[in-house]
Each structure stands twice: as structure tokens, then as C-alpha cells.
Design an enzyme around this catalytic site. Structure first.
Site, PDB file in Angstrom:
ATOM      1  N   ASP A  43       0.639  -1.277   0.151  1.00 49.79           N
ATOM      2  CA  ASP A  43      -0.244  -0.422   0.227  1.00 49.79           C
ATOM      3  C   ASP A  43       1.254   1.372   0.042  1.00 49.79           C
ATOM      4  O   ASP A  43       0.950   2.085  -0.885  1.00 49.79           O
ATOM      5  CB  ASP A  43      -0.817   0.236   0.892  1.00 49.79           C
ATOM      6  CG  ASP A  43      -2.106  -0.656   1.066  1.00 49.79           C
ATOM      7  OD1 ASP A  43      -2.324  -1.609  -0.312  1.00 49.79           O
ATOM      8  OD2 ASP A  43      -2.513  -1.580   1.576  1.00 49.79           O
ATOM      9  N   ASP A  62       0.097  -0.994   5.698  1.00 49.18           N
ATOM     10  CA  ASP A  62      -0.807  -1.668   5.034  1.00 49.18           C
ATOM     11  C   ASP A  62      -1.886  -1.008   6.232  1.00 49.18           C
ATOM     12  O   ASP A  62      -2.226  -0.810   6.841  1.00 49.18           O
ATOM     13  CB  ASP A  62      -0.090  -3.307   5.529  1.00 49.18           C
ATOM     14  CG  ASP A  62      -1.389  -3.282   4.286  1.00 49.18           C
ATOM     15  OD1 ASP A  62      -0.912  -4.064   3.229  1.00 49.18           O
ATOM     16  OD2 ASP A  62      -2.350  -4.153   4.961  1.00 49.18           O
TER      17      ASP A  62
END
Length: 203
Positions: free
Chosen positions: A93, A106
Site C-alpha cells: 500500500d 498496509d
């Protein structure tokens, strides 16, 4: 990107929630997302790892001492592998750089309970084990380490800051005690996992 039609009421609620996430301190040094500079982060870093054998999560957990006893059944963690290629692919991410250290972030949207008390460290550790997120962050750590090794003067022990799992529903914009899971693996552990389950390069 698809447009989402929201009423003004829900739009304001969403904006307020996102702002809380952005200003929420991630640690005692007041690291947060809203103050990141444009050149200090990378979003959605894709990676590809060549696999040489099935990944056994219980083997990894015993190495990391997350659980003390071996699982007698030797349960295998199922992962998606590209057909006939033996390649594990994924996307991280967010990666941020702060004070010459790199952090992996994340986002998690799990619903753990009706208030932030259900997002304290005890509950987060339970969901990490239940959903096998620990295996995920070891794989992410290996992928990030391989990526950073291309850079000159990079050293895991000096420059790998750690892993943040942000459980968005538990972040209230005020402190890092709820909704935030942090872990920094030892280099020796990352090296063992990499060399056992993934093909060259060894680390």
C-alpha cells in the site's frame, strides 16, 4: 475511478474520518501521514517473488517465536501463484522514508468491535494471527528489502524501520495505542525465510 454519490451528511462524515486517519500519530515521535513530503513515499509498490517451495506459515511462526509450539499437522498457507510460473505477486500500500529509515504501511478495514477499545494491541495481535497477516508482512518485508538493496548505502539493520498495519476503524486521530500495529523483524529471520522459500537472489 467510479464516482460515488453520497449525501452531504455522509460526505462530511467521510471527510472527518479520513482526516482523523491522516493526523493520527503512528508512534511516540508523532510520525503521521498528513505531514509526509511528496518525495518521501511510494504508493502501491508492486513486487514479484519467485517461489521455490510451498510456504509453511507455522514454520515461519516458530522461527519468529510468535507461537511456541509447532503445529503437528504442518498446515500449509495457500497463496495465489501465477500459472506455470511459480511467481508470488503483490502490491504494498505505502512505503515511507523518515530519518533515513523505510517503513512499510498496509491499510486494514477489518471490523473488530463497536468502539476503539476493540482495536488495542491485544485484539490486533489476535486478528494478525487469525487472518495470517504475519505471513503477509514477512513477504512484504522481503519484497521491500530486495527493492531497497538496489540503493547504495542501504543496510537492513540501519535503514529498515519496520511495518505498520493501520486498522482504519480504530484510528481516532489522537494516539497510536489503538488501531495501529507495529513490528520490526530481525534481519536473521527475514534472511532465513527468504532463502528457504524464495529463489535467488539470496539475502
Amino acid at each position: 475511478m467510479k464516482k460515488i454519490n453520497l449525501s452531504k451528511k455522509w460526505l462530511l462524515i467521510l471527510i472527518k474520518w479520513i482526516n482523523k486517519i491522516l493526523i493520527n500519530p503512528l508512534n511516540s515521535k508523532k510520525l503521521n501521514l498528513i505531514n509526509l513530503k511528496k518525495n518521501s513515499y511510494v504508493k502501491e509498490l508492486k513486487f514479484y517473488l519467485p517461489i521455490k517451495k510451498k510456504i509453511n506459515i507455522f514454520y515461519i511462526r516458530n522461527l519468529s517465536k510468535i507461537i511456541k509450539k509447532k503445529n503437528k499437522n504442518g498446515e500449509k498457507f495457500k497463496i495465489k501463484i501465477k500459472k506455470n510460473k511459480g511467481i508470488l505477486s503483490g502490491s504494498i500500500d505505502l512505503i515511507i522514508k523518515k530519518n533515513n529509515k523505510y517503513y512499510l504501511i498496509d491499510y486494514k478495514s477489518n471490523f473488530l468491535g463497536k468502539n476503539i477499545n476493540f482495536y488495542n494491541k491485544i485484539y490486533l495481535k489476535k486478528i494478525i494471527i487469525k487472518e495470517k497477516y504475519d505471513l503477509q508482512y514477512y513477504i512484504y518485508s522481503i519484497a521491500l528489502h530486495r527493492f531497497l538493496k538496489r540503493k547504495k548505502k542501504y543496510n537492513f539493520k540501519k535503514n529498515f524501520g519496520g511495518i505498520y498495519y493501520l486498522f482504519l476503524r480504530g484510528m481516532n486521530g489522537k494516539n497510536y495505542k489503538n488501531g495501529i500495529f507495529f513490528y520490526r523483524p530481525k534481519y536473521s529471520l527475514i534472511k532465513k525465510i527468504n532463502n528457504k522459500f524464495f529463489k535467488k537472489p539470496k539475502i
